[in-house]
Design a protein around this motif. Structure first.
Motif: not given
Length: 694
Positions: A669-694
């Motif tokens: 199910v994972v693609d770039e759209r889902l990752k963008a959705f998760l970042y938007k949904l969880m503002p406190a999320l700092k790391w997703l799949d080992g990559e740090e949020r910028h």
């Protein structure tokens, strides 16, 4: 019918079937017309009789007959009473319909309706049932109707019990007779009728009775199912309060600003809360209801008892749960130790799903202190690497190992100690012996399954009366039986894997010695200022399900990776859990992770390399409309957000979590759209799949 090979119909048979179908369609059309227009002429009623005698499964036809009967009763001539003849006619039609199809739900239901009106004699019903049951002695419709008639005629349960005995002696493969026997015995034991006061003695006699069937034909399952019911009745007992967090006798340090265990002498039972409140978790032997301020009292100097609100830790939002949660808030001026006493079942009101009361009053006590050296800490957050070098085993006699028994403590003080009924253990031991004897002569699948259940029952009874008993030998025997069953019966391997997992889980967590082998202290080398965390590692064990976690309420970090898990039901009780590793399992959708929504302390989650989105049909994901159509609370995203509609299941899970680190890679199910959705949904999320949020 079952086991009968199908053959293609001849031309003559096809023609005859077509003519019959045309006649039925014509009758159905006429009856529906009469029904909708409320036509109750003699001709209309006769046509409905023809339809039902030809097709007893026509439910609308039976409903029409009920309306017609009521119409005829209301419009009887003034000089006569035809009530008896009206109902006799209905019984005649039902009897003809049953001759056509003995398994017609509608026909049996209509006959019950006629008898319930009280104008027909029930004397001949048992004789009629006798004729029908000679044709099919196992027909559950007839047995259900028999229970209805015996209740109507007030025939004693003892008399009917003898009837089941005679029927079983005629054919011990009669599932319905065994089932009826279980219902009758339940009533007799519950009412404590004469000769049924001693439940143990009655069950022992029933075990002897069913054993004749088991030894006559071990591969026939009807007797085994009754044996299973007897085992369930033997083990039936009232629910027990097993464990809590904070654990009994503990000294808890409540920190306001410093991180969990950070810069504190190790080991120390510690909890951080800026709101100065701690969770209080009660864990029972089975799901219960009725936990409230009326049944559980919490005593300490600063608490208004009425302020406590208990909630069941249940994903299904029902009032039954094994684990119950409330929060105790401490005042800002608390600078000294504060003893707390919790009494469970102080007053009646806690019940299991079967209605058994929790009558054994129990209490726990612990102390809460605020460290005088409580200081503010750095807000810097570091990524959890799960690196093997960061794990330190809790070896015997280490400080960590000495802390563990107090965390897993089940020595709850009870006003009355639970006891095993005197003859129960003897009964179970005898059944184990007989089952082993049977299996020595035949390699019977259901016999092996029953032996596994009996051994597990034996373990349960021993732990019930003696919690510290060593039971490893029995666990190994049970695991070996399920391993054999997986090979013998691959069609049901998923069931055996689940049962195997439950036994293995119980074995691993049943005592301190086995649990200690899987306990670790985790300290991130790049961040020595935070941690250490108490970690339980149960990876690579082929677990497919979890079980009771009364010993694990203290767990902060849990590694269940590289198993076969498809459900995590039960983890919602781990309210201290902050780090969870679930990669390389068998989760097929985000909805399978729903229990995590109740774990508010969770910050780090790894669900990478599962099967989320890999299945063409996931009934929980695709065969229903989005629950967001009827749910408020999606304010983080706009109502017309396309990704919200596409990933509503992800939204329902992650919207309730406060994650700072998440791994989802390796799922279909994972693609770039889902990752963008998760970042938007969880503002406190700092790391997703080992990559740090910028």
């Amino acid at each position: 019918m079952h086991g009968r090979p199908r053959k293609a119909p001849t031309r003559e048979e096809q023609d005859a079937s077509s003519i019959k179908a045309a006649k039925l369609r014509d009758l159905q059309s006429q009856v529906l017309h009469f029904h909708h227009n409320k036509i109750f002429t003699k001709e209309a009623i006769d046509i409905s009789a023809k339809l039902l005698e030809s097709n007893p499964e026509h439910y609308s036809g039976w409903n029409y007959r009920k309306l017609a009967v009521q119409y005829l009763l209301d419009h009887q001539p003034e000089n006569g009473d035809n009530t008896q003849s009206i109902f006799d006619e209905e019984l005649r039609i039902v009897e003809n319909a049953l001759k056509r199809n003995f398994k017609s739900y509608g026909a049996w239901h209509h006959r019950k309706w006629v008898l319930s009106k009280g104008h027909s004699s029930s004397d001949k019903e048992l004789r009629l049932l006798g004729k029908f049951q000679k044709l099919d002695s196992r027909n559950f419709h007839a047995w259900n109707y028999r229970r209805f008639i015996t209740a109507l005629k007030k025939i004693p349960d003892e008399e009917e019990l003898q009837y089941t005995t005679d029927t079983i002696y005629d054919n011990f493969s009669n599932y319905s007779a065994w089932h009826n026997r279980s219902m009758l015995l339940s009533n007799l034991l519950q009412k404590r009728e004469k000769g049924y006061h001693d439940k143990e003695s009655v069950l022992r006699e029933e075990f002897d009775f069913v054993r004749n069937a088991l030894f006559t034909d071990p591969d026939d399952q009807s007797g085994w199912f009754y044996h299973m019911w007897l085992l369930d009745q033997t083990l039936k007992r009232e629910p027990l309060f097993l464990s809590s967090w904070p654990p009994h006798g503990s000294n808890l340090y409540l920190s306001i600003d410093c991180p969990l265990n950070g810069q504190q002498p190790w080991p120390r039972l510690h909890f951080q809360s800026k709101e100065r409140k701690i969770p209080l978790i009660l864990y029972f032997s089975e799901a219960v209801e009725g936990v409230s301020s009326s049944t559980v009292t919490v005593e300490f100097d600063y608490l208004a008892v009425d302020d406590l609100i208990w909630e069941p830790l249940s994903v299904n939002k029902i009032s039954l749960s094994q684990a119950w949660l409330t929060y105790i808030k401490f005042p800002d001026d608390l600078l000294e130790s504060c003893p707390v006493k919790v009494t469970v079942a102080h007053f009646a009101g806690i019940f299991s799903s079967s209605g058994m009361p929790c009558s054994l009053s129990s209490f726990i006590s612990f102390t809460v202190s605020l460290p005088s050296d409580d200081q503010k800490h750095s807000e810097m957050i570091n990524r959890i690497s799960w690196n093997e070098d960061n794990f330190k085993a809790c070896v015997t006699q280490s400080q960590e190992a000495l802390l563990l028994p107090s965390l897993c403590k089940l020595e709850i003080t009870k006003e009355d100690k639970p006891t095993i009924p005197p003859g129960t253990m003897e009964t179970i031991s005898n059944e184990i012996t007989h089952c082993r004897e049977l299996l020595s002569a035949t390699n019977c699948k259901i016999g092996k399954l029953t032996l596994a259940r009996l051994l597990m029952a034996h373990n349960t009874l021993v732990s019930y009366g003696c919690p510290d008993a060593r039971l490893e030998a029995h666990y190994e025997d049970i695991l070996a039986l399920y391993h054999d069953l997986m090979k013998m019966d691959p069609a049901h391997i998923c069931y055996y894997e689940d049962e195997y997992s439950l036994v293995l889980w119980k074995q691993l967590t049943s005592n301190i010695e086995s649990l200690l082998k899987h306990c670790y202290q985790y300290q991130e080398s790049s961040s020595p200022a935070t941690g250490p965390y108490l970690c339980l590692r149960l990876s690579g064990l082929s677990l497919s399900r979890l079980w009771a976690i009364e010993h694990l309420l203290w767990v902060q970090m849990l590694d269940l990776s590289h198993n076969k898990l498809h459900s995590i039901e039960g983890l919602e009780a781990l309210q201290l859990l902050s780090h969870l590793k679930l990669n390389n399992n068998k989760f097929s959708s985000f909805t399978a992770l729903e229990p995590l929504k109740m774990v508010k302390s969770l910050e780090v989650l790894d669900i990478s390399y599962n099967e989320i989105g890999a299945h063409t049909i996931d009934t929980r994901r695709y065969l229903c409309s989005s629950p967001l159509n009827h749910t408020s609370g999606s304010e983080k995203l706009t109502d017309g957000d396309v990704e919200l509609n596409n990933h509503w299941d992800a939204y329902l899970l992650f919207n309730d979590l406060n994650l700072i680190q998440l791994d989802v890679m390796g799922n279909a199910v994972v693609d770039e759209r889902l990752k963008a959705f998760l970042y938007k949904l969880m503002p406190a999320l700092k790391w997703l799949d080992g990559e740090e949020r910028h």
